[in-house]
Design an enzyme around this catalytic site. Structure first.
Site, PDB file in Angstrom:
ATOM      1  N   GLN A  31      50.235 -44.547  35.721  1.00  0.00           N
ATOM      2  CA  GLN A  31      51.536 -44.437  36.388  1.00  0.00           C
ATOM      3  C   GLN A  31      52.209 -43.100  36.039  1.00  0.00           C
ATOM      4  O   GLN A  31      52.345 -42.754  34.868  1.00  0.00           O
ATOM      5  CB  GLN A  31      52.428 -45.620  35.972  1.00  0.00           C
ATOM      6  CG  GLN A  31      53.761 -45.668  36.665  1.00  0.00           C
ATOM      7  CD  GLN A  31      53.665 -45.922  38.176  1.00  0.00           C
ATOM      8  OE1 GLN A  31      52.864 -46.737  38.623  1.00  0.00           O
ATOM      9  NE2 GLN A  31      54.433 -45.206  38.963  1.00  0.00           N
TER      10      GLN A  31
ATOM     11  N   LYS B 250      53.138 -53.839  41.208  1.00  0.00           N
ATOM     12  CA  LYS B 250      51.690 -53.702  41.453  1.00  0.00           C
ATOM     13  C   LYS B 250      50.942 -54.881  40.851  1.00  0.00           C
ATOM     14  O   LYS B 250      50.009 -55.415  41.461  1.00  0.00           O
ATOM     15  CB  LYS B 250      51.185 -52.365  40.884  1.00  0.00           C
ATOM     16  CG  LYS B 250      51.671 -51.177  41.714  1.00  0.00           C
ATOM     17  CD  LYS B 250      51.461 -49.831  41.033  1.00  0.00           C
ATOM     18  CE  LYS B 250      52.140 -48.721  41.847  1.00  0.00           C
ATOM     19  NZ  LYS B 250      52.074 -47.403  41.222  1.00  0.00           N
TER      20      LYS B 250
ATOM     21  N   ASP C  72      44.566 -44.370  43.312  1.00  0.00           N
ATOM     22  CA  ASP C  72      45.789 -43.669  43.717  1.00  0.00           C
ATOM     23  C   ASP C  72      45.478 -42.506  44.668  1.00  0.00           C
ATOM     24  O   ASP C  72      46.372 -41.971  45.308  1.00  0.00           O
ATOM     25  CB  ASP C  72      46.520 -43.101  42.478  1.00  0.00           C
ATOM     26  CG  ASP C  72      47.731 -43.943  42.089  1.00  0.00           C
ATOM     27  OD1 ASP C  72      48.189 -44.744  42.924  1.00  0.00           O
ATOM     28  OD2 ASP C  72      48.196 -43.799  40.936  1.00  0.00           O
TER      29      ASP C  72
END
Ligand code: NAP
Length: 292
Positions: free
Chosen positions: A96, A52, A119
């Site tokens: 995460q 990422k 997200d």
């Protein structure tokens, strides 16, 4: 049979985003800024976060990585989330997953300001997606939909079968495929581990989206000629011939199924690269305040 090249499509999208960012900067605006919070040293999470950060560089974004050891308390993590919510220099951020067991993932997700939730896991974004309002769509389903769009695969009135009902893939992609408009307007069936007569259902699919994490379990006898297959599954299976000692396998028995397909995604190189690029698209949306 046409291969759906997720790697190339993702590269094209990254180049488009980089061009948009270059223009923003030329117009005197600041670069989009994504922050990632990584807890502990899980190998998979380390790899994803590194990818990422690299994608941010390729898109011309600024990125910030915030690391904690796995004994960080939920309270400390929630404090960081609150700081990131309040930081005007940060457009979007991710925490995460998975998190260590002593931390409630749901509490962390719900603490994120939905306008920075790139997200797309916050209930506000999930709810908005299900009623068709502007929102951050989570990365894997958004990537799948974008592949269908870019390959101009017809979806209207088609029978779409989704294998898997997880909150991050199966459910949201099923919701998007039944949404009014293109890509959508499909007649959707969602299957899971309690589904009976799975093969009878999959054989009716015009579009089959496999997201079970069961390698090679979709076999040639389970699909009809001309089917479009999106294989989301990525399972590491041992492979002594590889330096890494493993290889990635999809849910679909690619070699035997592909000849029956009109379109199919490979594993790797299909949905995977699109997932990260979708996060980049969401970050750009956050930076331009497209979701409010
Ligand atoms: P998950 O949370 O484990 O969900 C798997 C789903 O498959 C569950 O709904 C389960 O049903 C269903 N299932 C399991 N066995 C089945 C069977 N025999 N027949 C029908 N349904 C069955 O997994 P996930 O997070 O959605 O991920 C699915 C796969 O996609 C994994 O391989 C994962 O690594 C991969 N993935 C890839 C990407 C990418 O970027 N390429 C992103 C995310 C996930 P129940 O609900 O009844 O248990």
């Amino acid at each position: 049979m046409q291969l759906i090249d997720g790697k190339q499509t993702a590269a094209d999208i990254k180049a488009e985003i980089a061009a948009t960012v270059a223009k923003m900067v030329a117009d005197g605006k600041r670069r989009p800024h994504l922050a990632a919070v990584l807890v502990g040293h899980d190998g998979g999470s380390e790899t994803y976060v590194a990818a990422k950060v690299k994608a941010c560089e390729e898109c011309g974004f600024r990125s910030t990585l915030i690391r904690y050891e796995s004994d960080v308390t939920e309270e400390e993590l929630l404090k960081t989330v609150a700081q990131l919510n309040a930081d005007d220099e940060i457009d979007g951020f991710i925490v995460q997953l998975p998190l260590p067991r002593h931390i409630s993932e749901q509490a962390v997700i719900e603490a994120i300001d939905y306008r920075k939730d790139v997200d797309g896991f916050h209930p506000v974004n999930v709810g908005r997606m299900s009623i068709g309002l502007p929102c951050f769509v989570s990365a894997t389903p958004a990537g799948i939909i974008e592949l269908l769009r870019r390959y101009e695969i017809p979806t209207r009135g088609k029978r779409c079968v989704v294998l898997g009902r997880s909150n991050i893939v199966g459910k949201p992609v099923a919701t998007l495929m039944m949404q009014k408009g293109y890509p959508g307007d499909a007649t959707v069936t969602v299957c899971h581990s309690a589904t009976e007569n799975l093969s009878e259902i999959t054989r009716e699919a015009d579009i089959l989206i496999a997201a079970m994490g069961r390698p090679l379990s979709v076999t040639a006898d389970m699909v009809k000629d001309g089917v479009v297959i999106i294989d989301v599954g990525t399972t590491r299976v041992p492979d002594a011939s590889r330096k890494s000692g493993f290889r990635l396998r999809g849910d679909v028995d690619f070699d035997n199924v592909a000849p029956k397909c009109s379109f199919i995604t490979p594993v790797p190189g299909g949905v995977g690269p699109m997932t990260i690029v979708s996060l980049m698209r969401n970050t750009l949306l956050a930076a331009t305040h497209a979701i409010y």
